[in-house]
Design a protein around this motif. Sequence first.
Motif, PDB file in Angstrom:
ATOM      1  N   GLY A  28       0.789  -1.225   0.000  1.00 50.98           N
ATOM      2  CA  GLY A  28       0.000   0.000   0.000  1.00 50.98           C
ATOM      3  C   GLY A  28       0.821   1.275   0.000  1.00 50.98           C
ATOM      4  N   THR A  29       2.147   1.179  -0.049  1.00 46.63           N
ATOM      5  CA  THR A  29       2.985   2.374  -0.048  1.00 46.63           C
ATOM      6  C   THR A  29       3.217   2.929  -1.444  1.00 46.63           C
ATOM      7  OG1 THR A  29       5.018   1.094  -0.174  1.00 46.63           O
ATOM      8  CG2 THR A  29       4.215   1.642   2.030  1.00 46.63           C
ATOM      9  N   GLY A  30       3.165   2.092  -2.455  1.00 47.48           N
ATOM     10  CA  GLY A  30       3.408   2.533  -3.823  1.00 47.48           C
ATOM     11  C   GLY A  30       4.865   2.446  -4.241  1.00 47.48           C
ATOM     12  N   THR A  31       5.749   2.106  -3.296  1.00 44.04           N
ATOM     13  CA  THR A  31       7.162   1.972  -3.628  1.00 44.04           C
ATOM     14  C   THR A  31       7.673   0.612  -3.181  1.00 44.04           C
ATOM     15  OG1 THR A  31       7.856   2.956  -1.546  1.00 44.04           O
ATOM     16  CG2 THR A  31       7.625   4.445  -3.415  1.00 44.04           C
ATOM     17  N   VAL A  32       8.666   0.106  -3.895  1.00 47.05           N
ATOM     18  CA  VAL A  32       9.310  -1.158  -3.548  1.00 47.05           C
ATOM     19  C   VAL A  32      10.818  -0.945  -3.577  1.00 47.05           C
ATOM     20  CG1 VAL A  32       7.463  -2.671  -4.380  1.00 47.05           C
ATOM     21  CG2 VAL A  32       9.217  -1.916  -5.941  1.00 47.05           C
ATOM     22  N   ALA A  33      11.547  -1.808  -2.879  1.00 49.22           N
ATOM     23  CA  ALA A  33      13.005  -1.722  -2.850  1.00 49.22           C
ATOM     24  C   ALA A  33      13.578  -2.342  -4.115  1.00 49.22           C
ATOM     25  CB  ALA A  33      13.558  -2.437  -1.629  1.00 49.22           C
ATOM     26  N   VAL A  34      14.490  -1.620  -4.760  1.00 45.25           N
ATOM     27  CA  VAL A  34      15.148  -2.086  -5.974  1.00 45.25           C
ATOM     28  C   VAL A  34      16.641  -2.170  -5.686  1.00 45.25           C
ATOM     29  CG1 VAL A  34      15.612  -1.574  -8.396  1.00 45.25           C
ATOM     30  CG2 VAL A  34      13.404  -0.999  -7.409  1.00 45.25           C
ATOM     31  N   THR A  35      17.248  -3.305  -5.996  1.00 42.02           N
ATOM     32  CA  THR A  35      18.674  -3.494  -5.764  1.00 42.02           C
ATOM     33  C   THR A  35      19.486  -2.703  -6.786  1.00 42.02           C
ATOM     34  OG1 THR A  35      18.256  -5.694  -4.905  1.00 42.02           O
ATOM     35  CG2 THR A  35      20.506  -5.217  -5.543  1.00 42.02           C
ATOM     36  N   VAL A  36      20.484  -1.967  -6.306  1.00 42.58           N
ATOM     37  CA  VAL A  36      21.385  -1.209  -7.173  1.00 42.58           C
ATOM     38  C   VAL A  36      22.627  -2.051  -7.398  1.00 42.58           C
ATOM     39  CG1 VAL A  36      22.744   0.894  -7.389  1.00 42.58           C
ATOM     40  CG2 VAL A  36      20.522   0.958  -6.266  1.00 42.58           C
ATOM     41  N   ARG A  37      22.986  -2.267  -8.668  1.00 45.46           N
ATOM     42  CA  ARG A  37      24.153  -3.074  -9.019  1.00 45.46           C
ATOM     43  C   ARG A  37      25.161  -2.195  -9.754  1.00 45.46           C
ATOM     44  NH1 ARG A  37      23.120  -8.592  -8.730  1.00 45.46           N
ATOM     45  NH2 ARG A  37      20.955  -9.085  -8.296  1.00 45.46           N
ATOM     46  N   VAL A  38      26.430  -2.379  -9.414  1.00 47.96           N
ATOM     47  CA  VAL A  38      27.482  -1.586 -10.055  1.00 47.96           C
ATOM     48  C   VAL A  38      28.651  -2.488 -10.433  1.00 47.96           C
ATOM     49  CG1 VAL A  38      26.916   0.541  -8.823  1.00 47.96           C
ATOM     50  CG2 VAL A  38      28.591  -1.022  -7.862  1.00 47.96           C
ATOM     51  N   GLY A  39      29.504  -1.957 -11.264  1.00 42.98           N
ATOM     52  CA  GLY A  39      30.734  -2.657 -11.614  1.00 42.98           C
ATOM     53  C   GLY A  39      30.593  -3.616 -12.767  1.00 42.98           C
ATOM     54  N   ARG A  40      31.722  -4.151 -13.127  1.00 36.43           N
ATOM     55  CA  ARG A  40      31.773  -5.065 -14.254  1.00 36.43           C
ATOM     56  C   ARG A  40      31.064  -6.380 -13.948  1.00 36.43           C
ATOM     57  NH1 ARG A  40      37.525  -6.145 -17.027  1.00 36.43           N
ATOM     58  NH2 ARG A  40      36.865  -7.505 -18.711  1.00 36.43           N
ATOM     59  N   GLU A  41      31.195  -6.850 -12.729  1.00 33.86           N
ATOM     60  CA  GLU A  41      30.537  -8.096 -12.347  1.00 33.86           C
ATOM     61  C   GLU A  41      29.118  -7.885 -11.840  1.00 33.86           C
ATOM     62  OE1 GLU A  41      33.658  -8.258  -9.953  1.00 33.86           O
ATOM     63  OE2 GLU A  41      34.959  -8.824 -11.610  1.00 33.86           O
ATOM     64  N   ARG A  42      28.667  -6.631 -11.857  1.00 34.45           N
ATOM     65  CA  ARG A  42      27.295  -6.265 -11.444  1.00 34.45           C
ATOM     66  C   ARG A  42      27.020  -6.712 -10.019  1.00 34.45           C
ATOM     67  NH1 ARG A  42      25.672  -2.350 -14.089  1.00 34.45           N
ATOM     68  NH2 ARG A  42      23.530  -2.910 -13.787  1.00 34.45           N
ATOM     69  N   GLY A  50      11.805   2.304  -5.600  1.00 33.63           N
ATOM     70  CA  GLY A  50      11.352   2.321  -6.981  1.00 33.63           C
ATOM     71  C   GLY A  50       9.841   2.252  -7.021  1.00 33.63           C
ATOM     72  N   LEU A  51       9.253   2.641  -8.131  1.00 33.38           N
ATOM     73  CA  LEU A  51       7.811   2.639  -8.321  1.00 33.38           C
ATOM     74  C   LEU A  51       7.301   1.202  -8.417  1.00 33.38           C
ATOM     75  CD1 LEU A  51       5.359   4.537  -8.982  1.00 33.38           C
ATOM     76  CD2 LEU A  51       5.856   4.060 -11.366  1.00 33.38           C
ATOM     77  N   CYS A  52       6.214   0.900  -7.707  1.00 27.04           N
ATOM     78  CA  CYS A  52       5.609  -0.428  -7.768  1.00 27.04           C
ATOM     79  C   CYS A  52       4.961  -0.606  -9.133  1.00 27.04           C
ATOM     80  CB  CYS A  52       4.572  -0.580  -6.657  1.00 27.04           C
ATOM     81  SG  CYS A  52       3.726  -2.169  -6.684  1.00 27.04           S
ATOM     82  N   LEU A  53       5.376  -1.629  -9.864  1.00 23.11           N
ATOM     83  CA  LEU A  53       4.848  -1.857 -11.211  1.00 23.11           C
ATOM     84  C   LEU A  53       3.513  -2.589 -11.196  1.00 23.11           C
ATOM     85  CD1 LEU A  53       8.133  -2.775 -13.086  1.00 23.11           C
ATOM     86  CD2 LEU A  53       6.931  -0.596 -13.005  1.00 23.11           C
ATOM     87  N   ASN A  54       3.093  -3.081 -10.039  1.00 22.88           N
ATOM     88  CA  ASN A  54       1.800  -3.751  -9.956  1.00 22.88           C
ATOM     89  C   ASN A  54       0.672  -2.726  -9.886  1.00 22.88           C
ATOM     90  OD1 ASN A  54       0.079  -6.016  -9.709  1.00 22.88           O
ATOM     91  ND2 ASN A  54      -0.071  -5.643  -7.528  1.00 22.88           N
ATOM     92  N   CYS A  55       0.841  -1.686  -9.064  1.00 25.55           N
ATOM     93  CA  CYS A  55      -0.220  -0.685  -8.882  1.00 25.55           C
ATOM     94  C   CYS A  55       0.164   0.674  -9.446  1.00 25.55           C
ATOM     95  CB  CYS A  55      -0.558  -0.546  -7.403  1.00 25.55           C
ATOM     96  SG  CYS A  55       0.789   0.098  -6.397  1.00 25.55           S
ATOM     97  N   PHE A  56       1.368   0.811 -10.009  1.00 28.38           N
ATOM     98  CA  PHE A  56       1.886   2.063 -10.578  1.00 28.38           C
ATOM     99  C   PHE A  56       1.887   3.198  -9.573  1.00 28.38           C
ATOM    100  CE2 PHE A  56       0.434  -0.256 -14.371  1.00 28.38           C
ATOM    101  CZ  PHE A  56       1.661  -0.380 -15.009  1.00 28.38           C
ATOM    102  N   GLY A  57       2.194   2.890  -8.304  1.00 32.36           N
ATOM    103  CA  GLY A  57       2.359   3.914  -7.283  1.00 32.36           C
ATOM    104  C   GLY A  57       1.096   4.346  -6.573  1.00 32.36           C
ATOM    105  N   THR A  58      -0.061   3.769  -6.892  1.00 40.27           N
ATOM    106  CA  THR A  58      -1.299   4.183  -6.220  1.00 40.27           C
ATOM    107  C   THR A  58      -1.453   3.526  -4.867  1.00 40.27           C
ATOM    108  OG1 THR A  58      -2.582   2.437  -7.288  1.00 40.27           O
ATOM    109  CG2 THR A  58      -2.493   4.569  -8.411  1.00 40.27           C
ATOM    110  N   GLY A  59      -0.909   2.332  -4.675  1.00 41.15           N
ATOM    111  CA  GLY A  59      -1.014   1.629  -3.399  1.00 41.15           C
ATOM    112  C   GLY A  59      -2.268   0.789  -3.257  1.00 41.15           C
TER     113      GLY A  59
END
Length: 64
Positions: A28-42, A50-59
């Motif tokens: 119901g918050t409209g946001t979800v945690a998204v893992t940030v990956r960096v580097g050559r080995e990711r 990040g924006l929730c793709l299920n409800c598009f941020g409406t909650g």
Amino acid sequence: MATKRTTASKAATHPAPAEPAKCQPCGGTGTVAVTVRVGRERRPVGQQDGLCLNCFGTGTNPKS
């Protein structure tokens, strides 16, 4: 003797609207945690919101 007239209350004729159901992935918050990956080995270094793709941020649950 006349019969007594009564009127129906508005609460009995018009029920209160139901609260929409919360979205399951974001809770119901409209946001979800998204893992940030960096580097050559990711490799993962942290998380960001990040924006929730299920409800598009409406909650709210889009299927209800």
